[in-house]
Write a protein that holds these residues in place. Sequence first.
Motif, PDB file in Angstrom:
ATOM      1  N   ALA A 391       0.708  -1.175  -0.073  1.00 13.70           N
ATOM      2  CA  ALA A 391       0.029  -0.017  -0.063  1.00 13.70           C
ATOM      3  C   ALA A 391       0.798   1.150  -0.062  1.00 13.70           C
ATOM      4  CB  ALA A 391      -1.009  -0.006   1.157  1.00 13.70           C
ATOM      5  N   GLY A 434      -9.166   8.962   4.801  1.00 14.55           N
ATOM      6  CA  GLY A 434      -8.606   7.641   5.541  1.00 14.55           C
ATOM      7  C   GLY A 434      -8.745   7.867   6.736  1.00 14.55           C
ATOM      8  N   ALA A 438     -10.696   4.862   8.467  1.00 13.90           N
ATOM      9  CA  ALA A 438      -9.951   3.762   8.679  1.00 13.90           C
ATOM     10  C   ALA A 438      -9.974   3.451  10.219  1.00 13.90           C
ATOM     11  CB  ALA A 438      -8.318   4.034   8.100  1.00 13.90           C
ATOM     12  N   PHE A 469     -10.519  -0.402   1.561  1.00 10.84           N
ATOM     13  CA  PHE A 469      -9.561   0.207   1.240  1.00 10.84           C
ATOM     14  C   PHE A 469      -8.771  -0.475   0.062  1.00 10.84           C
ATOM     15  CE2 PHE A 469     -10.407   1.100   5.562  1.00 10.84           C
ATOM     16  CZ  PHE A 469     -10.766   2.744   5.300  1.00 10.84           C
ATOM     17  N   ALA A 470      -8.876  -1.574   0.136  1.00 13.24           N
ATOM     18  CA  ALA A 470      -8.312  -2.727  -1.086  1.00 13.24           C
ATOM     19  C   ALA A 470      -9.035  -2.351  -2.338  1.00 13.24           C
ATOM     20  CB  ALA A 470      -8.393  -4.066  -0.872  1.00 13.24           C
ATOM     21  N   ALA A 472     -10.295   0.646  -3.092  1.00 13.28           N
ATOM     22  CA  ALA A 472      -9.738   2.190  -3.474  1.00 13.28           C
ATOM     23  C   ALA A 472      -8.422   1.913  -3.948  1.00 13.28           C
ATOM     24  CB  ALA A 472      -9.853   2.858  -2.377  1.00 13.28           C
ATOM     25  N   ASN A 473      -7.408   0.903  -3.560  1.00 11.28           N
ATOM     26  CA  ASN A 473      -6.103   0.867  -4.191  1.00 11.28           C
ATOM     27  C   ASN A 473      -6.514   0.387  -5.820  1.00 11.28           C
ATOM     28  OD1 ASN A 473      -4.010  -1.245  -5.058  1.00 11.28           O
ATOM     29  ND2 ASN A 473      -3.187   0.095  -3.638  1.00 11.28           N
ATOM     30  N   GLN A 504      -6.068   4.974   0.606  1.00 10.43           N
ATOM     31  CA  GLN A 504      -5.902   3.638   1.048  1.00 10.43           C
ATOM     32  C   GLN A 504      -4.530   3.405   1.594  1.00 10.43           C
ATOM     33  OE1 GLN A 504      -3.270   1.459  -0.502  1.00 10.43           O
ATOM     34  NE2 GLN A 504      -2.253   3.259  -1.610  1.00 10.43           N
ATOM     35  N   VAL A 508      -5.367   0.837   4.552  1.00 11.03           N
ATOM     36  CA  VAL A 508      -4.662  -0.499   5.028  1.00 11.03           C
ATOM     37  C   VAL A 508      -3.742  -0.534   5.807  1.00 11.03           C
ATOM     38  CG1 VAL A 508      -3.242  -2.130   3.760  1.00 11.03           C
ATOM     39  CG2 VAL A 508      -5.057  -0.990   2.273  1.00 11.03           C
ATOM     40  N   THR A 566      -1.013  -5.387  -4.182  1.00  8.78           N
ATOM     41  CA  THR A 566      -1.575  -4.749  -2.937  1.00  8.78           C
ATOM     42  C   THR A 566      -2.848  -5.527  -2.768  1.00  8.78           C
ATOM     43  OG1 THR A 566      -0.588  -2.866  -3.509  1.00  8.78           O
ATOM     44  CG2 THR A 566      -2.765  -2.875  -1.839  1.00  8.78           C
ATOM     45  N   CYS A 570      -4.073  -7.888   0.604  1.00  3.43           N
ATOM     46  CA  CYS A 570      -5.202  -7.489   1.264  1.00  3.43           C
ATOM     47  C   CYS A 570      -6.390  -8.284   1.146  1.00  3.43           C
ATOM     48  CB  CYS A 570      -5.634  -5.962   0.998  1.00  3.43           C
ATOM     49  SG  CYS A 570      -4.383  -4.628   1.318  1.00  3.43           S
TER      50      CYS A 570
END
Length: 596
Positions: A391, A434, A438, A469-470, A472-473, A504, A508, A566, A570
């Motif tokens: 990440a 985030g 998060a 969040f994964a 979003a990556n 992310q 992450v 990533t 994740c």
Amino acid sequence: MQQSRRSQRSRRELRIKNENIRNAILDAMDRNNTDFIPGTDVIFVDQGDSPNPDRNDVVLIPQPSSSPDDPLNWSRKWKATIILNQLIFVFVSMMTPLAISPLTLLFETEFNKSLTEVNILFGVVAITLGFANIFIVPAANLFGRRPVILVCALICVLANIWQGLVTSYASLVGARVIAGIGAAANESIMPMVISDLTFFHQRGKRLGLYFWAYFLGLFIGPIISGAITAHISWRWFFLDCTILQIASFIFLLVAHPETKFVRPPHRPSMYDDPTSITTPLPAFSKTPGEPGKREHSSAYDENKTHIPSRESALLTASQHQPTSWPSRAHFSLLPQPSNLRFGRAHAHAHAHAHAPATSCRRTILRDVLAPLRILLCYPIVQLASLATAFAANALLALNLAQAQLFGAGAYSLGFDDDDLGLVNLAFVLGAAAGLATAGPLSDWAALRGARRNGGVVEAEMRLAALFPFAGANVVGLVVAGVGYQRGWEWPVFVGAGYALIGLQVVGVPTVAVAYAGDCYKTLPGEIMVAATIVKNTLGFAIVFCFNNWVEREGYVKPVVLMMGLTFASCICGACIFLVCGKCMRRLSVFSGLHYL
């Protein structure tokens, strides 16, 4: 007389409430037939029909001691002050590592170096940030958090002065190495301080704050350096950072007490009380499959699960009133005395039980080897390290491509130094999102899972928070990579792609590190060392190959590779550990690392 009666009545009510809490925990264990190992705890004692976990009475994990020196007992104002000081230090000292991205082309001209050679200025900081913690964490465990962070802050001041006054490329490389050593405390000290000050149900939010400050410094640094370079000189950026670093050093000196507090050491035969490894050995056990049957047991039996005794009281969030504050001894510039590290009631016993030289040798050997041991042998730490590394390096890849894409070159968009720095504002906006999501999402997922599990929380319950969040990556890197390659308008891939990567890169690591910390509560610093070694070693390699790969084959392949790595760490990792995570924790239940 009347006051004495009120006091007696208050103590009687407290005993009744503690008995009710204890019974609720025992009932939860009977209902769930739960195998209590590190990472499994009873956290709710009110098991009504309320769907809102916040309305339950949360058991404090770990349990605070009765000592006023215990940071868990300090007032909220003092805890907030300490965390704020840490956030300022993290933010200020992380402004310089990536701040030279808008200056890449300028350094190529001024020092007559190639792009790869200029990128070494990133690489040497990355590698020292990672490996310096092999020595910083043992020092923090041996001498305390305060002396170590003050020394590192002073190193950052001197390194910034050196960077502002360099006259050659070799001197700048040396200054960057020293800057990395000073800033390396950011990779481990604040997670250790968070573990010292907070309880399980607060940890996700505090770790979110840490990663937000960490990456915000990386995002803001290039913005400021580009603006100062465009209007004055790149040297003044480092000199201005020196002023900020001196201010941070003063704040730490006057308002950051020592937070290290080691509970009385003991080595039980298994994991202790399901609410804390610091409480006495449990006095009862229950046999799985026979709810309600409790028998006295003094030794561990593999067919039995230990539960807390009825004699010891468990504090809940509603009962705990943190009103103490640090003493003058907590502000010493020298390593703290044993009566602070173990609590005054236990200092004398500890002094006779352990010779200082032996303790010193064991601490150094343990802390140097522990990060490598848990990284090589513990799959949970491997998951947290890989997820954090991929990440964070997704961000590094986009940052390295900025000068190539936006500056003067084959893919130029004609941005000057000032404009090039402002591109990072999209990262800042994503990081703010985030921060807002998060930590709270991680804590909410854990508490909601515990509520549905009869009040018992498993460490793996946090992992559900990794999925958004994964996602979003994936979206962010695909938009950025394809936008780079196909010549989209820059507001599209900067506004969408960069913002999602900023989201992310906070989300992450927050979830992954909190999960590993829940499994191995005594190793917050060592977990961060392991994650940092993987993250920064990978970053060091990316510095040397990414730009050349882009020149040969374009942006899509390198960026999509980072996306795939990533995503695999994740999504695939979370799915595997949601099913098998407790089995992996059970394999290390007798490890001595749980009792450090």
